[in-house]
Write a protein that holds these residues in place. Sequence first.
Motif, PDB file in Angstrom:
ATOM      1  N   MET A  88       2.246  13.261  -2.581  1.00 30.52           N
ATOM      2  CA  MET A  88       2.180  14.699  -2.261  1.00 30.52           C
ATOM      3  C   MET A  88       3.299  15.358  -3.055  1.00 30.52           C
ATOM      4  N   GLY A  94      -2.097  23.605   3.452  1.00 27.23           N
ATOM      5  CA  GLY A  94      -1.738  23.568   2.036  1.00 27.23           C
ATOM      6  C   GLY A  94      -1.793  24.946   1.371  1.00 27.23           C
ATOM      7  N   TYR A 137       3.846  23.837  -6.901  1.00 22.70           N
ATOM      8  CA  TYR A 137       3.865  22.401  -6.618  1.00 22.70           C
ATOM      9  C   TYR A 137       2.478  21.753  -6.696  1.00 22.70           C
ATOM     10  N   TYR A 185      -3.649  15.769  -4.810  1.00 20.98           N
ATOM     11  CA  TYR A 185      -4.510  16.438  -3.828  1.00 20.98           C
ATOM     12  C   TYR A 185      -4.760  17.883  -4.245  1.00 20.98           C
ATOM     13  N   PRO A 218      -5.161  21.780  -2.704  1.00 18.19           N
ATOM     14  CA  PRO A 218      -4.955  22.583  -1.486  1.00 18.19           C
ATOM     15  C   PRO A 218      -6.220  23.333  -1.063  1.00 18.19           C
ATOM     16  N   CYS A 268      -6.168  18.165   0.615  1.00 15.40           N
ATOM     17  CA  CYS A 268      -4.708  18.190   0.802  1.00 15.40           C
ATOM     18  C   CYS A 268      -4.394  17.724   2.223  1.00 15.40           C
TER      19      CYS A 268
HETATM   20 FE1  SF4 Z   1       1.488  19.593  -1.230  1.00 21.06          FE
HETATM   21 FE2  SF4 Z   1      -1.135  19.680  -0.675  1.00 21.06          FE
HETATM   22 FE3  SF4 Z   1      -0.153  21.137  -2.672  1.00 21.06          FE
HETATM   23 FE4  SF4 Z   1      -0.280  18.492  -2.916  1.00 21.06          FE
HETATM   24  S1  SF4 Z   1      -1.992  19.887  -2.717  1.00 21.06           S
HETATM   25  S2  SF4 Z   1       1.442  19.804  -3.466  1.00 21.06           S
HETATM   26  S3  SF4 Z   1       0.147  17.841  -0.818  1.00 21.06           S
HETATM   27  S4  SF4 Z   1       0.333  21.340  -0.514  1.00 21.06           S
END
Ligand code: SF4
Length: 518
Positions: free
Chosen positions: A348, A428, A437, A443, A445, A454
Amino acid sequence: MRSLVFILGDQLSRDISSLDGFDARHDVVLMVEVADETTYVKHHKQKIALILSAMRHFAEELTRSGIAVEYVRLNDPNNTGSFSGELARATSRFKPHQIIVTEPGEWRVRRMMDDWSVDFDVPVEIRDDDRFMCSRAEFRRWAGDRKNYRMEFFYREMRRQSGLLMDDATPCGDRWNYDSENRKRLPSSERLPKRSTVEPDAITTDVLKLVAECFGDHFGDLETFGWAVTREDALCALDQFVADYLPKFGSYQDAMARDEPFVFHAVLSPYLNIGLLKPKEVCLAAERAFRAGHIPLNAAEGFIRQVLGWREFVRGVYWLEMPGYAETNALSATRPLPWFYWSGDTDMSCLSITIADTRRNAYAHHIQRLMVTGNFALLTGIRPSEIEEWYLIVYADAFDWVELPNTHGMVMFADGGMLASKPYAASGAYIDRMSDYCRGCRYNPKIKLGEGACPFNLLYWRFIAMNRAVLQHNPRMRIVYKNLDQMSGQRLQQLFREADEFLNQLDQPTPQREQQDL
Ligand code: SF4
Ligand code: DLZ
């Protein structure tokens, strides 16, 4: 000799109350580096180095001004390793008529102090810590018989009382709070001024060596150490913040960026919390910049709210509610802390980036703390005491009075809402909105279920469903429960199954975790 003045490692202020009336002809200051304080939790290496180096610099400064300082170093062969042991040694050596100390920032140490006067057969005067803008007695009066406490009301009272950002009886701009203007995402085109760090001098270099030798198995990098360790350098950091970062601090207060761990944040909390800077002076610096037209109101207000509002507020709650406060667990959370909080080894990317920043800098800003590491701990139901200890360890600014209410109340909702009106739980989508991020994360979001979903999305709804009994009557959660109730049973079942699969692999013991390099 008359008085032995005992100054703790987070009381490095020339105007600390224990020094009031100090008579340089007879009195002595005692400062001690002790194993109990460096290891009661395994603090981040930089946190130990910051405190020990700042203590040594402060002792030098006192000595230069003609004050006699008895300074005990960590590796002194006679060092007993504890506050009480060192005070006992100093008392038998100096035979003071009284011991004077300013109340500590931690319940654990305050309890220790109760025994001192009997143990040493000397009167012990414990003075109020008047470095805060709201005394414990004033906070108690404000709290009255309230069952829960809301920062916003306290903050308005503090604005009125201090006159900060007030035009007579009205708040500047006719509004108390500009939080709604403090939620912009950082554009990729935004270039931030380079942060200056302080080059270690001979004292700091010695301390860094000591920390590397004695605390090599503690979490955190030491090579990146660049903290100010004197008031003079902390004041330079304040000046740089006001000139370079504060103008945009307001707008980007909640933004997170993978290559900008500090964004426009002040990063002054370690200095405030060990006494190198005073809360009033940092607020006044922000107000001056606003009045001079250098910064917008949402920046000045956003910053002052953190210091005059939030910081004073959590300190008030801590002393009012301890020791029972730490024992509550309103959401019955019992999961052990996942190992990746130490190793950063997770796919993550929001978590791995935040943990890497924390390891490198002994710092993460408040949204990283609340909405990434905190949000994950809340959603997965980590046992409050485990995540609290983590926060106390990893941040250079973490002392119990500030860390505990922030983690226990604000992050974990373990006090059942005494401090926050609802849990700061988010899926997410929040992290995606406020950061870059998710780009490059394994994953997605936007995927709620199934391949690539996510984990925050799965965990969010599981958390909401699992905690219905405690949360559903909270007026701020009404819409959330309405949305939950609109989900089909089949969807919910799949969601629970996937969330549980994720949690099961989280609970797997990590092989060779002891050998991992922290
Ligand atoms: Fe975090 Fe989900 Fe974004 Fe990955 S997809 S960075 S786990 S919020
Ligand atoms: C956090 C800390 C550390 C790591 N080391 C010392 C120390 O060696 N000597 C000292 O006086 N204080 C230290 N501190 C800060 C204390 O833990 C802090 O003063 C107490 O938590 C009370 O607030």
